[in-house]
Design a protein around this motif. Structure first.
Motif, mmCIF file in Angstrom:
data_model
loop_
_atom_site.group_PDB
_atom_site.id
_atom_site.type_symbol
_atom_site.label_atom_id
_atom_site.label_comp_id
_atom_site.label_asym_id
_atom_site.label_seq_id
_atom_site.Cartn_x
_atom_site.Cartn_y
_atom_site.Cartn_z
ATOM 1 N N ALA A 163 0.862 -1.426 -0.107
ATOM 2 C CA ALA A 163 0.136 -0.128 0.051
ATOM 3 C C ALA A 163 0.719 1.380 0.032
ATOM 4 O O ALA A 163 0.678 2.405 -0.882
ATOM 5 C CB ALA A 163 -1.002 -0.176 1.132
ATOM 6 N N TYR A 164 1.968 1.451 0.845
ATOM 7 C CA TYR A 164 2.697 2.391 0.875
ATOM 8 C C TYR A 164 3.666 2.593 -0.419
ATOM 9 O O TYR A 164 3.689 3.964 -0.938
ATOM 10 C CB TYR A 164 3.679 2.386 1.994
ATOM 11 C CG TYR A 164 3.109 3.153 3.365
ATOM 12 C CD1 TYR A 164 3.063 4.390 3.477
ATOM 13 C CD2 TYR A 164 2.852 2.211 4.420
ATOM 14 C CE1 TYR A 164 2.576 4.922 4.696
ATOM 15 C CE2 TYR A 164 2.181 2.721 5.594
ATOM 16 C CZ TYR A 164 1.963 4.174 5.570
ATOM 17 O OH TYR A 164 1.685 4.971 6.556
ATOM 18 N N VAL A 165 4.069 1.735 -0.963
ATOM 19 C CA VAL A 165 4.655 1.887 -2.432
ATOM 20 C C VAL A 165 3.888 2.350 -3.389
ATOM 21 O O VAL A 165 4.256 3.305 -4.133
ATOM 22 C CB VAL A 165 5.150 0.450 -2.764
ATOM 23 C CG1 VAL A 165 5.487 0.458 -4.071
ATOM 24 C CG2 VAL A 165 6.427 -0.004 -1.889
ATOM 25 N N GLY A 181 -8.517 5.094 -0.535
ATOM 26 C CA GLY A 181 -8.101 6.429 -0.876
ATOM 27 C C GLY A 181 -6.955 6.950 0.000
ATOM 28 O O GLY A 181 -6.592 8.150 -0.043
ATOM 29 N N ILE A 182 -6.588 5.982 0.977
ATOM 30 C CA ILE A 182 -5.612 6.698 2.114
ATOM 31 C C ILE A 182 -5.037 5.344 2.676
ATOM 32 O O ILE A 182 -5.477 4.368 2.759
ATOM 33 C CB ILE A 182 -6.151 7.622 3.309
ATOM 34 C CG1 ILE A 182 -5.183 8.080 4.059
ATOM 35 C CG2 ILE A 182 -7.170 6.667 4.051
ATOM 36 C CD1 ILE A 182 -5.730 8.968 5.206
ATOM 37 N N ILE A 183 -3.557 5.770 3.008
ATOM 38 C CA ILE A 183 -2.877 4.604 3.878
ATOM 39 C C ILE A 183 -2.131 5.403 4.874
ATOM 40 O O ILE A 183 -1.495 6.294 4.557
ATOM 41 C CB ILE A 183 -1.672 3.962 2.935
ATOM 42 C CG1 ILE A 183 -1.175 2.733 3.794
ATOM 43 C CG2 ILE A 183 -0.822 4.717 2.356
ATOM 44 C CD1 ILE A 183 -2.210 1.642 4.497
ATOM 45 N N ALA A 225 7.823 -5.931 -3.632
ATOM 46 C CA ALA A 225 8.519 -5.349 -2.389
ATOM 47 C C ALA A 225 7.997 -5.972 -1.123
ATOM 48 O O ALA A 225 8.694 -6.205 -0.355
ATOM 49 C CB ALA A 225 8.125 -3.603 -2.616
ATOM 50 N N ALA A 226 6.847 -6.240 -1.249
ATOM 51 C CA ALA A 226 6.408 -7.024 -0.202
ATOM 52 C C ALA A 226 6.926 -8.562 0.183
ATOM 53 O O ALA A 226 7.170 -8.792 1.192
ATOM 54 C CB ALA A 226 4.870 -7.122 -0.271
ATOM 55 N N GLY A 227 7.312 -9.026 -1.069
ATOM 56 C CA GLY A 227 7.723 -10.301 -1.077
ATOM 57 C C GLY A 227 9.085 -10.307 -0.515
ATOM 58 O O GLY A 227 9.836 -10.996 0.198
ATOM 59 N N GLY A 250 0.253 -10.733 0.075
ATOM 60 C CA GLY A 250 -0.310 -9.624 0.936
ATOM 61 C C GLY A 250 0.277 -8.297 0.300
ATOM 62 O O GLY A 250 -0.852 -7.353 0.496
ATOM 63 N N GLY A 251 1.423 -8.261 -0.122
ATOM 64 C CA GLY A 251 1.535 -6.953 -0.858
ATOM 65 C C GLY A 251 0.504 -6.442 -2.123
ATOM 66 O O GLY A 251 0.181 -5.413 -2.395
ATOM 67 N N LEU A 252 -0.009 -7.401 -2.913
ATOM 68 C CA LEU A 252 -0.832 -7.251 -3.761
ATOM 69 C C LEU A 252 -2.065 -6.882 -3.382
ATOM 70 O O LEU A 252 -2.698 -5.982 -4.090
ATOM 71 C CB LEU A 252 -0.921 -8.605 -4.630
ATOM 72 C CG LEU A 252 -2.081 -8.594 -5.693
ATOM 73 C CD1 LEU A 252 -1.822 -7.747 -6.790
ATOM 74 C CD2 LEU A 252 -2.340 -10.078 -6.348
ATOM 75 N N SER A 253 -2.559 -7.349 -2.266
ATOM 76 C CA SER A 253 -3.857 -6.720 -1.577
ATOM 77 C C SER A 253 -4.035 -5.237 -1.149
ATOM 78 O O SER A 253 -4.525 -4.519 -1.299
ATOM 79 C CB SER A 253 -4.120 -7.695 -0.538
ATOM 80 O OG SER A 253 -3.086 -7.614 0.592
ATOM 81 N N GLY A 254 -2.589 -5.016 -0.818
ATOM 82 C CA GLY A 254 -2.337 -3.965 -0.503
ATOM 83 C C GLY A 254 -2.351 -2.844 -1.182
ATOM 84 O O GLY A 254 -2.844 -1.663 -1.113
#
Length: 268
Positions: free
Chosen positions: A5-7, A170-172, A33-35, A158-162
């Motif tokens: 999400a942050y990326v 609309g926000i993280i 990146a999450a991986g 998990g990164g894909l879901s983020g």
């Protein structure tokens, strides 16, 4: 989820990347990146088992929260990052219904990939490790490596879901990746059925339904959610996915009792 999400949010807000067809590239970057983060954390977490593994992974998640909270120049700190626009990739994802179908498509695709992974020799070896790791080690399997790869794969998804989550919300912000987020995911899995693919999705549906709908009808919805969790742990240790197996177990004694009666009638 937090890393993906942050990326995505950093690329969108600071560099205007990921708001067009380059969104496909951001999907890959967020997942990788999450991986990679999971690969780093896995070197620490996989050394432990059982409750200790759970505690370490939650602690590492809090490290991610602390980094997001303190690194104001990159993550926006406590205020987070606002992603005001959704990508346009032939389809206008700003439309909620269109975005829903896109996310649904990713869910089906992800579930299919994971199903193939579970049915593969690698997935079967993971099932063997779950049932008896010492036996699998005696058979020559590198159990640590298998668990490590599973940890990295889970982190990537998990990164894909983020990536998808940040465009939904609309926000993280650090509040989205605090300890309770990890606990929520854990409880969803326990409720739906640990060790199954669809169990987590079923648990998520139940929890979200109670929080988003039942909470508007009943003021004490938290108690209902708590009772559901307690009842599941006490009476359905395999989660909601274990209900069919429980029903089959109850039918078997009835069937076995009926067989001797039929046999005695035939002999007489």
């Amino acid at each position: 989820l937090g890393v993906g999400a942050y990326v995505t949010a950093i690329f969108a807000t600071r560099y205007n990347i990921g708001l067009g067809w380059d969104f496909i590239a951001v999907l890959g970057i967020g997942t990788v990146a999450a991986g990679l983060t999971a690969a780093l954390f896995g070197l620490i977490a996989i050394r432990a088992t059982g409750v200790y593994f759970l505690m370490i992974t939650l602690a590492l998640g809090m490290c991610t929260w602390g980094l997001a909270y303190r690194w104001n120049s990159l993550t926006g700190g406590d205020n987070g990052l606002n992603v005001l626009f959704r990508p346009v990739v032939g389809l206008d994802l700003a439309d909620d219904l269109t975005f829903f179908y896109v996310v649904w498509g990713f869910f089906v695709l992800t579930l299919s990939v994971l199903y193939l992974l579970v049915q593969s020799p690698f997935g079967r070896s993971l099932e063997g490790i779950r049932e008896s790791e010492p036996r699998m080690r005696m058979l020559g399997y590198h159990t640590w490596l298998h668990k490590y790869l599973a940890f990295v794969i889970a982190g990537g998804f998990g990164g894909l879901s983020g990536v998808l989550w940040v465009h939904l919300a609309g926000i993280i912000s650090p509040e989205d990746i605090i300890l309770t987020t990890s606990v929520d995911a854990l409880l969803m899995v326990v409720l739906g059925g640990p060790g199954t693919l669809i169990g987590g999705a079923i648990g998520a549906v139940v929890v979200v339904f109670i929080r988003e709908y039942l909470s508007t009808q009943i003021g004490w919805w938290q108690y209902i959610l708590g009772v559901v969790y307690i009842a599941t742990i006490l009476y359905l240790p395999d989660g909601l996915m274990g209900i069919p197996a429980r029903l089959r177990q109850r039918r078997q004694p009835t069937e076995t009792e009926a067989v001797p009666e039929v046999a005695s009638s035939a002999s007489s």
